[in-house]
Motif scaffolding. Structure first.
Motif, PDB file in Angstrom:
ATOM      1  N   THR A   9     -32.577 -37.400 -40.129  1.00 32.49           N
ATOM      2  CA  THR A   9     -32.806 -37.873 -41.499  1.00 32.49           C
ATOM      3  C   THR A   9     -33.801 -37.019 -42.256  1.00 32.49           C
ATOM      4  O   THR A   9     -33.911 -37.123 -43.473  1.00 32.49           O
ATOM      5  CB  THR A   9     -33.321 -39.322 -41.473  1.00 32.49           C
ATOM      6  OG1 THR A   9     -34.534 -39.375 -40.719  1.00 32.49           O
ATOM      7  CG2 THR A   9     -32.291 -40.246 -40.842  1.00 32.49           C
ATOM      8  N   GLY A  10     -34.570 -36.201 -41.551  1.00 31.79           N
ATOM      9  CA  GLY A  10     -35.590 -35.391 -42.208  1.00 31.79           C
ATOM     10  C   GLY A  10     -35.553 -33.962 -41.736  1.00 31.79           C
ATOM     11  O   GLY A  10     -34.687 -33.560 -40.956  1.00 31.79           O
ATOM     12  N   ASP A  11     -36.512 -33.195 -42.192  1.00 27.69           N
ATOM     13  CA  ASP A  11     -36.586 -31.771 -41.875  1.00 27.69           C
ATOM     14  C   ASP A  11     -37.461 -31.587 -40.640  1.00 27.69           C
ATOM     15  O   ASP A  11     -38.682 -31.669 -40.705  1.00 27.69           O
ATOM     16  CB  ASP A  11     -37.179 -31.008 -43.058  1.00 27.69           C
ATOM     17  CG  ASP A  11     -37.158 -29.509 -42.834  1.00 27.69           C
ATOM     18  OD1 ASP A  11     -36.418 -29.066 -41.937  1.00 27.69           O
ATOM     19  OD2 ASP A  11     -37.890 -28.784 -43.532  1.00 27.69           O
ATOM     20  N   ILE A  12     -36.834 -31.384 -39.489  1.00 27.49           N
ATOM     21  CA  ILE A  12     -37.596 -31.132 -38.270  1.00 27.49           C
ATOM     22  C   ILE A  12     -37.432 -29.661 -37.909  1.00 27.49           C
ATOM     23  O   ILE A  12     -36.429 -29.028 -38.257  1.00 27.49           O
ATOM     24  CB  ILE A  12     -37.144 -32.036 -37.107  1.00 27.49           C
ATOM     25  CG1 ILE A  12     -35.732 -31.681 -36.646  1.00 27.49           C
ATOM     26  CG2 ILE A  12     -37.205 -33.499 -37.512  1.00 27.49           C
ATOM     27  CD1 ILE A  12     -35.293 -32.451 -35.409  1.00 27.49           C
ATOM     28  N   PRO A  13     -38.417 -29.076 -37.225  1.00 21.97           N
ATOM     29  CA  PRO A  13     -38.356 -27.633 -36.951  1.00 21.97           C
ATOM     30  C   PRO A  13     -37.328 -27.276 -35.882  1.00 21.97           C
ATOM     31  O   PRO A  13     -37.040 -28.066 -34.994  1.00 21.97           O
ATOM     32  CB  PRO A  13     -39.780 -27.322 -36.484  1.00 21.97           C
ATOM     33  CG  PRO A  13     -40.271 -28.603 -35.902  1.00 21.97           C
ATOM     34  CD  PRO A  13     -39.661 -29.688 -36.725  1.00 21.97           C
ATOM     35  N   ALA A  14     -36.817 -26.077 -35.995  1.00 24.17           N
ATOM     36  CA  ALA A  14     -35.962 -25.523 -34.950  1.00 24.17           C
ATOM     37  C   ALA A  14     -36.835 -24.697 -34.002  1.00 24.17           C
ATOM     38  O   ALA A  14     -37.979 -24.383 -34.310  1.00 24.17           O
ATOM     39  CB  ALA A  14     -34.867 -24.664 -35.560  1.00 24.17           C
ATOM     40  N   ASN A  15     -36.295 -24.364 -32.860  1.00 22.79           N
ATOM     41  CA  ASN A  15     -36.975 -23.435 -31.950  1.00 22.79           C
ATOM     42  C   ASN A  15     -35.919 -22.591 -31.259  1.00 22.79           C
ATOM     43  O   ASN A  15     -34.744 -22.608 -31.649  1.00 22.79           O
ATOM     44  CB  ASN A  15     -37.873 -24.191 -30.948  1.00 22.79           C
ATOM     45  CG  ASN A  15     -37.098 -25.166 -30.074  1.00 22.79           C
ATOM     46  OD1 ASN A  15     -35.891 -25.004 -29.852  1.00 22.79           O
ATOM     47  ND2 ASN A  15     -37.788 -26.174 -29.551  1.00 22.79           N
ATOM     48  N   GLY A  16     -36.311 -21.854 -30.234  1.00 28.57           N
ATOM     49  CA  GLY A  16     -35.341 -20.997 -29.572  1.00 28.57           C
ATOM     50  C   GLY A  16     -34.231 -21.746 -28.880  1.00 28.57           C
ATOM     51  O   GLY A  16     -33.173 -21.173 -28.597  1.00 28.57           O
TER      52      GLY A  16
END
Length: 276
Positions: free
Chosen positions: A190-197
């Motif tokens: 529902t929101g902007d969560i960070p991406a990672n490798g």
């Protein structure tokens, strides 16, 4: 004086329990015959039995109530013991209320499906795009649960609410015939969560047209019989499976809402349209 058997009958307490009370020092016999070893109790000791029963009804364990039988116990000690028990019971009540709320929530989640079996006829539908977090890996199909658990924990660690729908993108044919499957897991966010490798955050592509089959899926099974069933239906209708998007499977309930060995799931096979 009464023998232990008679006192057990009058008090409603078993002989075994009376012996245990003796070991704890809560209710010792008024007299023990040195030669025979027989235990004798006095009629007045029925009061002690009643006091023990009253404390037990209030939730005290035998160890907790022992101080109340000490001679010349101070009033402040009694107050502190009672206050400790009140705190313990209040905590237990809060825990029970949380459990009750969760059971009630389970009941409400069941209500939409009470009308009948979730399985239904095949239909053609459009699937809108939605923001999701993804993990893709080539692993044995048996490790699907590990990927689902990994993406769920990642999303909830960033404050995402627990969701019912988990989406599996089968980048192979979805039949489960290969020892290693090309699996991508997606969870709507529902929101902007960070991406990672490891985790990718993107929009799940729209499917303008897809054959949909809601069925009961065996999450422990190595292959899904619904895949060849739906493919056969597509062929019988003169339709063609699209190769632009992988087959999708959507788990329609959370892990904790599985009853029995199967869970409701929707199988989606993208179809070729005029644009293709």
């Amino acid at each position: 004086m009464m023998k232990i058997s008679a006192f057990a009958k009058v008090s409603g307490i078993s002989i075994k329990t009376l012996r245990y009370y003796d070991e704890l020092g809560l209710l010792k016999p008024a007299h023990v015959d040195e030669q025979s070893g027989y235990r004798y109790y006095s009629e007045e000791q029925l009061l002690t039995v009643k006091r023990i029963a009253a404390y037990k009804e209030q939730g005290f364990t035998l160890e907790q109530l022992k101080p109340f039988f000490e001679e010349d116990i101070d009033t402040d000690v009694v107050k502190n013991k009672l206050a400790d028990k009140m705190t313990e019971l209040q905590h237990a009540m809060r825990t029970l209320q949380l459990q009750l709320d969760e059971v009630n929530s389970r009941m409400s989640r069941l209500e939409p499906s009470e009308a009948g079996d979730p399985e239904g006829p095949v239909r053609i539908r459009e699937v809108p795009s939605q923001l999701a977090a993804f993990i893709r890996d080539q692993v044995p199909r048996s490790q699907l649960c590990l990927l689902l658990d990994e993406i769920t924990k990642y999303a909830t660690s960033y404050g995402e609410p627990e969701v019912c729908q988990l989406i599996i993108l089968w980048h192979d044919d979805g039949s489960g015939n290969a020892d290693v499957a090309d699996i991508e897991i997606a969870i709507p966010i529902t929101g902007d969560i960070p991406a990672n490798g490891r985790v990718r955050v993107d929009f799940l592509p729209e499917l303008p047209s897809a054959a949909s089959l809601v069925h009961r899926c065996d999450p422990y099974g190595y292959s899904c019989p619904a895949v060849p069933e739906l493919k056969a239906w597509i062929s019988s209708q003169g339709l063609v499976q699209s190769d632009r998007e992988p087959i999708r499977e959507i788990y329609l309930t959370s892990d904790k809402d599985i009853y029995g060995k199967k869970r409701p799931a929707e199988l989606l096979i993208p179809l070729q349209g005029n644009a293709e």
